[in-house]
Write an enzyme that holds these catalytic residues in place. Structure first.
Site, PDB file in Angstrom:
ATOM      1  N   SER B 295       0.840  -1.272  -0.055  1.00 30.34           N
ATOM      2  CA  SER B 295      -0.131   0.088   0.162  1.00 30.34           C
ATOM      3  C   SER B 295       0.628   1.317  -0.044  1.00 30.34           C
ATOM      4  O   SER B 295       0.128   2.432  -0.301  1.00 30.34           O
ATOM      5  CB  SER B 295      -0.898  -0.145   1.331  1.00 30.34           C
ATOM      6  OG  SER B 295      -1.865  -1.149   1.294  1.00 30.34           O
ATOM      7  N   THR B 296       1.919   1.286   0.252  1.00 27.85           N
ATOM      8  CA  THR B 296       2.712   2.567   0.400  1.00 27.85           C
ATOM      9  C   THR B 296       3.183   3.130  -1.091  1.00 27.85           C
ATOM     10  O   THR B 296       3.398   4.063  -1.307  1.00 27.85           O
ATOM     11  CB  THR B 296       4.301   2.094   0.909  1.00 27.85           C
ATOM     12  OG1 THR B 296       4.805   1.157   0.321  1.00 27.85           O
ATOM     13  CG2 THR B 296       4.247   2.007   2.315  1.00 27.85           C
TER      14      THR B 296
END
Lengths: 104, 566
Positions: B295-296
């Site tokens: 998700s980064t």
């Protein structure tokens, strides 16, 4: 006869003066060469001393760096019961703050 | 009377003349003798004398001291000094057994091994290189025949910081890894050979002319801040103990200059004893190891979609209550959500929302956008062996791959790439090349490593908008553990499943956090990557607290430069 004698004496004088001149010149040359060699020995000794001192300085610099390493200082500080300042405990002063503080 | 006087005068003149003749003759004879001797020395015996003189003539090689490596504030990180090494001439040793026993005691080495070496019959063998001063003194005191001490240069790393990045130099003074390898030519300097004469008494005479230009190695100044580096390494050490992870990596970057203020990793090694360490510990993981960011990565795809104008921050997407079928795959969210705005897709980290935004952007533009942020290519740091990561081109028909890419799967990045991309969001949308070297100060002058902002990737308003979303992600989303009481933090967590035997593992994760601080005027970008944490394994639980600790320390205690200053 007198004239011949005088002339012969003059040539001998010139020859003698040349011999003496060459001798003095050679002596001076030998002395300067000897002096240069003696200075080169001195230079060599000083160069070696300088190298040794440089090596000592390097060692001392490394020793100082090892003693000042953050890891070592932190370990020492913790052994003394010290810790990092908590949030808000560090106050950064500007040059103006310092100046006004000094006036007060 | 007159005649007598004249006769006397004549006699005196004759005597004088004779004396002068004798004196001149002696002078001529003397010079003839000197000339003859000169002819003998210069012509007749010249070859023989020259051959004899060769014995007294040699050269002395002046090795330059390897250049030092310093942090940005002048703290010494690597330097060289002379130490002594113990060697032996086995041919000159009559009693190898007793010599080996004595050396074994003095050097704390196995006697059997020493006896074998001393019985080899060779003319020269090393017994122990880089002996400690105490060991060298003990060997000197023994006064053993055939055993000698030789001065050698050794590289020292006084603080042991950033070991994998500084690398180390070998026993012969050559850089073997990391910056020691990358800057080996500059650090080595150049040696000089000087003619050396030795007189009959053994006195040395060096002719200080000719090539006396023994140039010292250059001084390499890094961008690292030793205090922050130390703090980061300590934090990772504690994190490793707490999470029992395989590895932990941290990168702290100035988003305006690209200066790497800290690059830390655990496990690490002691560069002062590198020959005793496992080579796997030498990896500069922030530069060479890749991982799926999870998700980064979401903020970057969404930033491109916002910048291209295909979505707006308040556009809403149906997040399908947590499960969305794409082709023959089902994408899941961590929690079921209904309709979410683009802002909330980032804040709440919805995979489905990110995939739907990517659908609007298209696969080609998504890949191009990520490439513009620097993924899939070297960052230009110049570090040896830096990985470009993996970012494959996609066709528009590859719907599943596009959806996966939107939430950080099917792509591999380095921690450094992630930090550099984060810096683009932090500085208002411009690319920045991370740099580990500030300058190289050599005898010929100083060379500054280029820094500063590069090409524009996205507009300032888009960057500001993404930072606001990331700020919310910390304030009320998955990154709460990164929040600081005195500074607004913007950041994004990542929890990526690792690929094991070709499929995503259910119990092996990479937890990460990418954060910017202060949120709307960032001075620091920090990426934390924890590989395979045990127990709690999410980026929010494992990596975000490390970010908070580091940034709290950095902002409170270090004089970080004001924005835009180098």
């Amino acid at each position: 006869m007198n004239l011949r004698l005088k002339r012969g004496g003059r040539w001998l004088g010139i020859l003698l003066a040349t011999v003496v001149g060459i001798s003095v010149g050679s002596g001076a040359l030998v002395w300067t060469r000897t002096h240069i060699v003696s200075l080169q020995y001195q230079l060599t000794r000083l160069g070696e001393l300088e190298s040794q001192l440089r090596r000592d300085v390097e060692k001392l610099r490394l020793e100082a760096a090892a003693l000042a390493s953050p890891r070592r200082i932190e370990a020492k500080a913790r052994a003394l019961g010290l810790d990092y300042p908590k949030a808000g405990q560090v106050v950064h002063l500007s040059a103006a703050d310092v100046a006004s503080g000094a006036r007060e | 009377m007159n005649r007598r006087r004249v006769a006397r005068k004549k006699r005196n003149v004759a005597i004088q003349r004779r004396r002068l003749m004798i004196l001149a003759g002696l002078g001529v004879l003397g010079y003839a003798g000197l000339g003859a001797r000169a002819v003998q020395l210069q012509a007749l015996d010249a070859e023989w004398l020259a051959a004899r003189a060769q014995v007294h003539r040699s050269t002395v090689r002046l090795e330059p001291l390897r250049g030092e490596i310093h942090d940005r504030h002048g703290t010494l990180l690597a330097g060289s000094a002379e130490v002594e090494s113990v060697a032996a001439s086995p041919r000159r040793i009559s009693d190898a057994r007793s010599t080996a026993a004595a050396l074994a005691r003095a050097l704390d080495l196995p006697q059997k091994h020493l006896r074998k070496r001393l019985s080899s019959g060779r003319s020269f063998v090393w017994i122990k290189r880089w002996a400690t001063p105490e060991e060298a003194d003990r060997v000197r005191d023994l006064g053993l025949a055939g055993v000698s001490l030789h001065p050698e240069r050794k590289r020292f790393y006084p603080s042991g910081l950033a070991a994998a990045y500084l690398g180390f130099a070998g026993r012969d003074g050559e850089g073997l890894s990391g910056l020691e390898l990358a800057f080996d030519a500059a650090l080595r300097g150049s040696s000089a050979s000087l003619p050396l004469l030795r007189n009959a008494h053994g006195q040395r005479l060096i002719r200080w002319k000719g090539d006396t230009n023994a140039r010292a190695g250059a001084r390499v100044v890094l961008t690292l801040d030793a205090r922050l580096q130390h703090y980061a390494e300590n934090l990772l050490e504690q994190t490793m103990q707490r999470t029992r992870a395989r590895h932990a990596t941290l990168v702290a970057l100035d988003p305006w200059t690209g200066d790497l203020l800290a690059v830390a990793e655990r496990p690490t090694f002691d560069p002062n004893r590198f020959w005793l360490e496992k080579p796997s510990a030498f990896r500069a993981r922030a530069f060479v190891d890749v991982f799926e960011p999870g998700s980064t990565l979401k903020p970057f795809g969404i930033a491109m979609a916002l910048d291209a104008g295909v979505v707006r921050a308040d556009d809403r997407f149906d997040c399908e209550q947590g499960a969305w079928r794409v082709g023959d795959h089902v994408i899941h969210d961590f929690k079921p959500y209904g309709a979410l705005s683009v802002h909330d897709i980032i804040t709440l980290s919805s995979n489905i929302g990110a995939a739907k935004v990517a659908e609007q952007l298209g696969a080609t533009r998504l890949v191009e956008g990520l490439r513009a942020f620097g993924f899939g290519q070297s960052t230009g740091s110049g570090f040896p062996g830096e990985s470009p990561g993996i970012l494959r081109p996609l066709r528009e028909s590859q719907r599943v791959e596009r959806a996966n890419l939107a939430f950080g799967q099917g792509i591999a990045v380095t921690a450094l790439q992630l930090a550099a991309a984060g810096a683009t969001l932090a500085n208002g949308g411009q690319r920045v090349s991370p740099r580990l070297v500030l300058r190289v100060e050599g005898p010929g002058g100083t060379v500054e490593w280029p820094s500063g902002l590069g090409e524009r990737v996205l507009s300032e308003s888009t960057a500001r908008s993404i930072r606001a979303m990331l700020q919310d992600a910390v304030a009320r989303g998955t990154g709460k553990a990164a929040a600081l009481p005195q500074y607004a933090v913007a950041g994004k967590t990542g929890t990526a499943q690792k690929i094991v035997n070709g499929s995503y593992s259910k119990d092996r994760f990479v937890a990460s956090f990418m954060g910017l601080v202060p949120a709307q005027n960032p001075r620091l970008v920090v990426v934390v990557v924890i590989d395979e944490p045990q127990g709690a394994h999410t980026g929010g639980r494992v990596a975000a607290p490390v970010f908070r600790e580091l940034v709290g320390f950095a902002l409170e205690q270090l004089p970080l430069r004001p924005r835009g200053k180098t």
